[in-house]
Design a protein around this motif. Structure first.
Motif, PDB file in Angstrom:
ATOM      1  N   MET A 124      -7.836  -3.928   0.931  1.00  0.00           N
ATOM      2  CA  MET A 124      -9.119  -2.926   1.053  1.00  0.00           C
ATOM      3  C   MET A 124      -8.810  -2.023   2.109  1.00  0.00           C
ATOM      4  O   MET A 124      -8.959  -0.901   2.111  1.00  0.00           O
ATOM      5  N   ALA A 125      -8.224  -2.472   3.347  1.00  0.00           N
ATOM      6  CA  ALA A 125      -7.732  -1.505   4.333  1.00  0.00           C
ATOM      7  C   ALA A 125      -6.631  -0.522   4.049  1.00  0.00           C
ATOM      8  O   ALA A 125      -6.625   0.588   4.755  1.00  0.00           O
ATOM      9  N   THR A 126      -5.640  -0.740   3.277  1.00  0.00           N
ATOM     10  CA  THR A 126      -4.711  -0.218   3.046  1.00  0.00           C
ATOM     11  C   THR A 126      -4.772   0.731   1.516  1.00  0.00           C
ATOM     12  O   THR A 126      -3.735   1.751   1.392  1.00  0.00           O
ATOM     13  N   VAL A 127      -5.525   0.330   0.775  1.00  0.00           N
ATOM     14  CA  VAL A 127      -5.610   1.102  -0.574  1.00  0.00           C
ATOM     15  C   VAL A 127      -5.819   2.617  -0.343  1.00  0.00           C
ATOM     16  O   VAL A 127      -5.301   3.430  -1.116  1.00  0.00           O
ATOM     17  N   ALA A 128      -6.644   3.055   0.434  1.00  0.00           N
ATOM     18  CA  ALA A 128      -6.950   4.326   0.587  1.00  0.00           C
ATOM     19  C   ALA A 128      -5.605   5.213   1.309  1.00  0.00           C
ATOM     20  O   ALA A 128      -5.751   6.422   1.487  1.00  0.00           O
ATOM     21  N   LYS A 129      -4.557   4.441   1.743  1.00  0.00           N
ATOM     22  CA  LYS A 129      -3.550   5.089   2.466  1.00  0.00           C
ATOM     23  C   LYS A 129      -4.058   6.099   3.738  1.00  0.00           C
ATOM     24  O   LYS A 129      -3.782   7.071   3.820  1.00  0.00           O
ATOM     25  N   PRO A 130      -4.617   5.129   4.700  1.00  0.00           N
ATOM     26  CA  PRO A 130      -5.158   5.921   5.854  1.00  0.00           C
ATOM     27  C   PRO A 130      -4.210   6.595   6.657  1.00  0.00           C
ATOM     28  O   PRO A 130      -2.991   6.021   6.820  1.00  0.00           O
TER      29      PRO A 130
END
Length: 591
Positions: A169-175
Motif C-alpha cells: 500500500m505504501a509503495t504502490v504509488a511510488k512516493p
C-alpha cells in the motif's frame, strides 16, 4: 547533495510533562536512506508522525520547521500546511508503513480495495488499471497468490501477510519519501530480505528516499546511508553508516551493539537432544482449512496449513520452529494448545509429569482439560492486544486463578506479586492498566500471566519480535533463567535465527506446512543442507556493512520448490521423505 526532507529542532511534549522528543534535527537526501535507531520510547515513531501531522491533539509540537524540497515550488514547510493540503501529501508524496498493520487496515474492506484506493485517489486512474498495478505489487512483496490476497479481508491473513499488504500500500504509488516504521518486525527473514531488496529496487527506479525506523542493527547495516541514534528523545549519535556501525563513539550506541543477538561461530557439533523423556509429541499431524471461494457458486478451497508433522519436545528443553509467514508455525502452536483440532489420523500427546498420565490433547475429558490448561500456557506475539485494556494488571494476573477456583482472593493477589518478582517487575504496578507500560514491560506481564498457573510447558509465539534489541536481550535472559529455575519446556516460534541459535536445543525448519530440516542449532546453522534453510541463513541481516544479504541465495531457496536441486524437489506433487542424513540431523530429500 540536496536534502529532500529537513527536520529542524523538533520538540514534542504532552500537556505539562517534560518533552518526549527534545530538540531533534535530521535530514534525508534524495535517493538515500536514513535509519532512526533506538529503544522503545526513544521518540523515533513520534518524530516520524510529526512529519505527517499524525500526532494526537494533546501533543505540543515546536520546531523551526519540517521542510520538504519540491523542485517545482521550492521548500514546503509541512508543519505549517493546513490539513487539506497535507492529505494531498500523505500517500502521494510521502507514504508511511506503520508497525501494527491490523490497526491501520480497515477490517470491513477487502485488502485489494484498500490498496487500490491510493492509486484511484492520487493518480486518477481507473479501477481496472489500479487492480493490475496492485496485483503486480503484491507479487513483488512476496505473495504467492495475489488474486486471493486482493479478495481477502485483513483478519483472513497472518500478521506477516498483513504487513506485506501494508508495504504494498505504501509503495504502490511510488512516493518521493517512504517512512518505514519497523516495517519488517512481523516478517520472516526471507520475506524481510525480499522487501528490503524491493525498497532498494524502488529507490533505484524512482529516486525515492527512505526514513527507516528500526531496532534491528542488521537491517541498518544493509539499508542505511546515514544513521541517527535516539535515546529518551535526544540524539546520541549521528553520521554516515560506516562510521556509526563500524566505530560507534557513544556508550549508548555501543550498548545497543552489545545487546544485538548474532549467530555464534561454528563450534563442535552438539549431540542430538535425548528424547527418552518427552513432554509433548506430535505424530502424523496435518491441518486443512476449507476457505470460501471468491463467488457464491464456486466450491470452497482446501488449504493445507500443516502436513504430516512429527515433532517432540524433551522435558526441560526448547524446540524452536522457524519458517516464513504462512509456513504453518502458528497453526502447529494452536493445535498444541488445543485451540485447533488436527485432521483425522493425527495425534498430539502431552505428559505434564515424568511418568505421569499421557493426555491425548484432542480428546480430553473435562477433568483432564482443566489440568492441561494449567500445565500448558501460551505467550503471544503482541502483548498489548492479548491484554484487556480495561483490566488492571492485578485482575489480568489473577483471572486464570479465579476461573480455575485456585486459592482465596488474598492468595491470588500474593501469587500475582510473586510472578511479578519472577519477571523483574515491582508489585507497585498491580493497579495500573496495560497502556501505562512499554512494549518490553507488557511482554514481561504476558510472561507473568502465563506463569501464574505454575505451568510446565510454554508455547511462545514470536515473543521477542516486536521488542528492541536491549529489551529482547532482557526477555531472552528471563526465559533462560526461568527454564533453569523451574525446569520449563518451551515450544519457541520465531523468525529470528539469531534468537533461535541462543535459546534452542533443537530447531525445526518449516516450509509450506512441512518440516524440511531438523537438527540442533550448531549443526543446522553451520551445516545447512536444504536450500530453504540456506535461504533463511543467507537472509539473516548482520550488523556489518561488509556482509550484505545475498539476495540470489535467498531467492533461490525461498522460491518455488520446482527450482530447488533435484534431490529436494517434489515428484508428482509429492514431497520427498524426511531422511536422517547423520545422527540427529534430518532433511526432506530423496535418498
Amino acid at each position: 547533495m540536496t536534502a529532500l526532507l529537513q527536520v529542524k529542532n523538533l520538540t514534542i511534549s504532552f500537556k505539562s510533562d517534560p518533552p518526549v522528543v527534545d530538540d531533534v534535527s535530521f535530514s534525508v537526501n534524495a535517493g538515500e536512506t536514513l535509519a532512526l535507531v533506538g529503544e522503545s520510547g526513544s521518540g523515533k515513531t513520534l518524530s516520524c508522525r510529526a512529519i505527517l501531522q499524525l500526532l494526537p491533539k494533546t501533543a505540543n509540537v515546536r520546531s523551526e520547521g519540517v521542510f520538504l524540497n519540491c523542485n517545482d515550488a521550492g521548500a514546503l514547510n509541512l508543519s505549517a500546511l493546513p490539513r487539506k493540503q497535507m492529505r494531498d501529501i500523505r500517500g502521494n508524496r510521502i507514504s508511511m508503513i506503520f508497525q501494527e498493520p491490523m490497526q491501520s487496515l480497515s477490517p470491513l474492506h477487502r485488502i485489494g480495495n484498500q490498496v487500490s484506493e491510493i492509486l484511484t485517489l492520487h493518480k486518477n486512474i481507473s479501477n481496472r488499471d489500479a487492480k493490475t498495478q496492485v496485483l503486480e505489487q503484491f507479487e513483488r512483496v512476496g505473495f504467492h497468490n495475489p488474486e486471493r490476497v486482493f479478495r481477502a479481508y485483513p483478519f483472513e491473513l497472518s500478521g506477516g501477510m498483513r504487513q506485506r499488504a501494508m508495504i504494498a500500500m505504501a509503495t504502490v504509488a511510488k512516493p518521493d519519501l517512504l517512512i518505514a516504521d519497523e516495517p519488517t518486525t512481523a516478517l520472516d527473514v526471507t520475506t524481510q530480505a525480499q522487501v528490503l531488496g524491493l525498497i532498494k529496487e524502488l529507490q533505484k527506479e524512482t529516486g525515492m528516499s527512505v526514513i527507516f525506523v528500526t531496532h534491528d542493527l542488521g537491517v541498518v547495516a544493509n539499508m542505511a546511508d546515514t544513521v541517527v541514534v535516539l535515546h529518551r528523545g535526544s540524539v546520541m549519535e549521528a553520521g554516515r553508516v560506516e562510521y556509526v556501525i563500524g566505530a560507534p563513539a557513544h556508550k549508548y550506541t555501543q550498548k545497543l551493539f552489545a545487546a544485538a543477538p548474532v549467530i555464534p561461530a561454528a563450534t563442535t557439533p552438539e549431540p542430538p537432544v535425548p528424547h527418552d523423556d518427552v513432554i509433548l509429541e506430535m505424530k502424523s499431524v496435518s491441518k486443512t482449512y476449507h476457505v470460501r471461494a471468491g463467488s457464491f457458486w464456486s466450491p470452497s478451497i482446501d488449504i493445507k496449513a500443516a502436513r504430516d508433522i512429527n515433532l517432540s519436545v524433551a522435558r526441560g528443553k526448547t524446540l524452536a520452529v522457524v519458517g516464513e509467514s504462512g509456513s504453518g508455525k502458528t497453526t502447529c502452536a494452536r493445535m498444541v494448545l488445543g485451540a485447533e483440532k488436527p485432521d483425522e489420523g493425527g495425534r498430539i500427546s502431552f505428559c505434564g509429569e515424568k511418568g505421569g498420565e499421557v493426555l491425548d490433547v484432542n480428546n480430553l475429558q473435562s477433568d483432564q482439560c482443566a489440568l492441561f490448561r494449567q500445565q500448558l500456557q501460551p505467550i503471544f506475539q503482541d502483548p498489548y492486544s492479548s491484554f484487556n485494556p480495561r483490566m488492571r494488571v492485578v485482575d489480568a494476573l489473577t483471572e486464570p486463578l479465579d476461573i480455575n477456583n485456585i486459592g482465596t482472593r488474598s492468595q491470588r493477589r500474593d501469587r500475582a506479586v510473586e510472578v511479578l518478582e519472577w519477571v523483574g517487575l515491582d508489585s507497585r504496578i498491580l493497579y495500573r492498566y496495560p497502556h501505562a507500560f512499554s512494549g518490553g514491560q507488557r511482554q514481561r506481564l504476558s510472561i507473568a500471566r502465563a506463569l501464574a498457573m505454575n505451568p510446565v510447558f510454554l508455547v511462545c509465539d514470536e515473543p521477542t519480535s516486536a521488542l528492541d534489541v536491549s529489551v529482547q536481550d532482557q526477555i531472552l535472559c528471563l526465559f533462560e533463567d526461568l527454564q533453569k529455575r523451574m525446569g520449563l519446556s518451551y515450544l519457541f516460534i520465531s523468525h529470528d535465527l539469531a534468537v533461535v541459535s541462543r535459546i534452542a536445543d533443537e530447531v525445526a525448519v518449516m516450509h509450506r506446512g512441512q518440516v524440511v530440516e531438523q537438527a540442533p542449532p550448531c549443526t543446522l546453522f553451520h551445516n545447512p543442507r536444504h536450500p530453504y534453510t540456506q535461504a533463511l541463513l543467507a537472509a539473516q541481516p548482520e550488523p556489518d556493512i561488509n556482509r550484505p544479504i545475498n539476495l540470489e541465495v535467498v531467492a533461490k531457496g525461498a522460491g518455488s520448490p520446482d527450482s530447488w536441486p533435484e534431490m529436494f524437489r517434489p515428484v508428482e506433487s509429492k514431497s520427498p521423505p524426511l531422511t536422517e542424513i547423520e545422527p540427529g540431523h534430518r532433511v526432506r530429500c530423496h535418498a
